[in-house]
Design a protein around this motif. Structure first.
Motif, mmCIF file in Angstrom:
data_model
loop_
_atom_site.group_PDB
_atom_site.id
_atom_site.type_symbol
_atom_site.label_atom_id
_atom_site.label_comp_id
_atom_site.label_asym_id
_atom_site.label_seq_id
_atom_site.Cartn_x
_atom_site.Cartn_y
_atom_site.Cartn_z
ATOM 1 N N GLY A 53 87.978 76.778 48.131
ATOM 2 C CA GLY A 53 87.492 76.379 46.813
ATOM 3 C C GLY A 53 87.446 77.481 45.780
ATOM 4 N N SER A 54 88.004 78.652 46.097
ATOM 5 C CA SER A 54 87.921 79.769 45.146
ATOM 6 C C SER A 54 88.759 79.540 43.893
ATOM 7 N N ASN A 55 89.792 78.698 43.988
ATOM 8 C CA ASN A 55 90.647 78.423 42.830
ATOM 9 C C ASN A 55 90.366 77.073 42.200
ATOM 10 N N GLY A 56 89.401 76.348 42.721
ATOM 11 C CA GLY A 56 89.098 75.050 42.155
ATOM 12 C C GLY A 56 88.523 74.100 43.180
ATOM 13 N N SER A 57 88.337 72.857 42.752
ATOM 14 C CA SER A 57 87.723 71.867 43.620
ATOM 15 C C SER A 57 88.118 70.460 43.198
ATOM 16 N N TYR A 58 87.801 69.514 44.070
ATOM 17 C CA TYR A 58 88.081 68.101 43.837
ATOM 18 C C TYR A 58 86.762 67.337 43.819
ATOM 19 N N TYR A 59 86.611 66.505 42.816
ATOM 20 C CA TYR A 59 85.474 65.589 42.743
ATOM 21 C C TYR A 59 86.025 64.178 42.706
ATOM 22 N N TRP A 60 85.288 63.245 43.292
ATOM 23 C CA TRP A 60 85.654 61.840 43.239
ATOM 24 C C TRP A 60 84.600 61.100 42.434
ATOM 25 N N VAL A 61 85.069 60.227 41.549
ATOM 26 C CA VAL A 61 84.183 59.336 40.800
ATOM 27 C C VAL A 61 84.764 57.933 40.874
ATOM 28 N N GLN A 62 83.892 56.949 40.925
ATOM 29 C CA GLN A 62 84.376 55.573 40.978
ATOM 30 C C GLN A 62 84.910 55.131 39.610
ATOM 31 N N TYR A 63 84.217 55.551 38.561
ATOM 32 C CA TYR A 63 84.613 55.181 37.201
ATOM 33 C C TYR A 63 84.749 56.450 36.376
ATOM 34 N N TRP A 64 85.674 56.445 35.434
ATOM 35 C CA TRP A 64 85.857 57.593 34.553
ATOM 36 C C TRP A 64 85.885 57.106 33.122
ATOM 37 N N ASN A 65 85.158 57.795 32.256
ATOM 38 C CA ASN A 65 85.075 57.445 30.845
ATOM 39 C C ASN A 65 85.606 58.606 30.023
ATOM 40 N N SER A 66 86.685 58.380 29.309
ATOM 41 C CA SER A 66 87.302 59.453 28.516
ATOM 42 C C SER A 66 86.385 59.946 27.402
ATOM 43 N N GLN A 67 85.402 59.149 27.027
ATOM 44 C CA GLN A 67 84.473 59.548 25.974
ATOM 45 C C GLN A 67 83.361 60.464 26.502
ATOM 46 N N GLU A 68 83.187 60.490 27.822
ATOM 47 C CA GLU A 68 82.140 61.311 28.429
ATOM 48 C C GLU A 68 82.680 62.098 29.627
ATOM 49 N N PRO A 69 83.632 62.988 29.404
ATOM 50 C CA PRO A 69 84.163 63.753 30.530
ATOM 51 C C PRO A 69 83.101 64.686 31.118
ATOM 52 N N ALA A 70 83.127 64.827 32.430
ATOM 53 C CA ALA A 70 82.129 65.651 33.118
ATOM 54 C C ALA A 70 82.423 67.141 33.006
ATOM 55 N N PHE A 71 83.712 67.496 32.991
ATOM 56 C CA PHE A 71 84.115 68.907 33.001
ATOM 57 C C PHE A 71 85.104 69.234 31.882
ATOM 58 N N LYS A 72 85.119 68.430 30.830
ATOM 59 C CA LYS A 72 86.113 68.574 29.760
ATOM 60 C C LYS A 72 87.525 68.391 30.308
ATOM 61 N N GLU A 73 87.645 67.527 31.316
ATOM 62 C CA GLU A 73 88.933 67.263 31.928
ATOM 63 C C GLU A 73 89.822 66.438 31.004
ATOM 64 N N THR A 74 91.119 66.591 31.203
ATOM 65 C CA THR A 74 92.080 65.827 30.436
ATOM 66 C C THR A 74 92.801 64.879 31.396
ATOM 67 N N PRO A 75 93.222 63.721 30.899
ATOM 68 C CA PRO A 75 93.889 62.740 31.762
ATOM 69 C C PRO A 75 95.278 63.214 32.196
ATOM 70 N N CYS A 76 95.637 62.874 33.407
ATOM 71 C CA CYS A 76 96.985 63.124 33.926
ATOM 72 C C CYS A 76 97.982 62.359 33.070
ATOM 73 N N ARG A 77 99.065 62.992 32.715
ATOM 74 C CA ARG A 77 100.082 62.337 31.876
ATOM 75 C C ARG A 77 100.907 61.316 32.647
ATOM 76 N N LYS A 78 100.858 61.381 33.967
ATOM 77 C CA LYS A 78 101.653 60.445 34.781
ATOM 78 C C LYS A 78 100.893 59.185 35.156
ATOM 79 N N CYS A 79 99.606 59.302 35.478
ATOM 80 C CA CYS A 79 98.880 58.124 35.974
ATOM 81 C C CYS A 79 97.819 57.598 35.022
ATOM 82 N N MET A 80 97.488 58.351 33.994
ATOM 83 C CA MET A 80 96.382 57.955 33.114
ATOM 84 C C MET A 80 96.860 57.695 31.687
#
Length: 82
Positions: A53-80
């Protein structure tokens, strides 16, 4: 939101096929559907297990809201494509 730390958890989530992975990385933070072709077991193993985990990590969420990102994440250009 759940931190995914073990390979068997990652595999279980992928098999269920629901929800989203938020992948924190040193370069960027992206959100992907768990069904995204870019979410690979090898990448999870490298980032979370091999590098402990020194270079990063994975979190799972059941629902994702682009208006309230948890980590300032951006959507994948392929699946989102909005």
């Amino acid at each position: 939101m759940r931190l995914v730390k073990h390979l068997n958890d990652f595999q279980h989530i992928k098999r269920q096929g629901t929800g989203y992975f938020i992948v924190l990385d040193t370069k960027s933070t992206k959100v992907h559907s768990v069904q995204c072709n870019w979410i690979k077991e090898e990448s999870f193993v490298q980032k979370v297990i091999t590098n402990n985990g020194s270079n990063g990590s994975y979190y799972w969420v059941q629902y994702w809201n682009s208006q309230e990102p948890a980590f300032k994440e951006t959507p994948c250009r392929k699946c989102m494509i909005e």
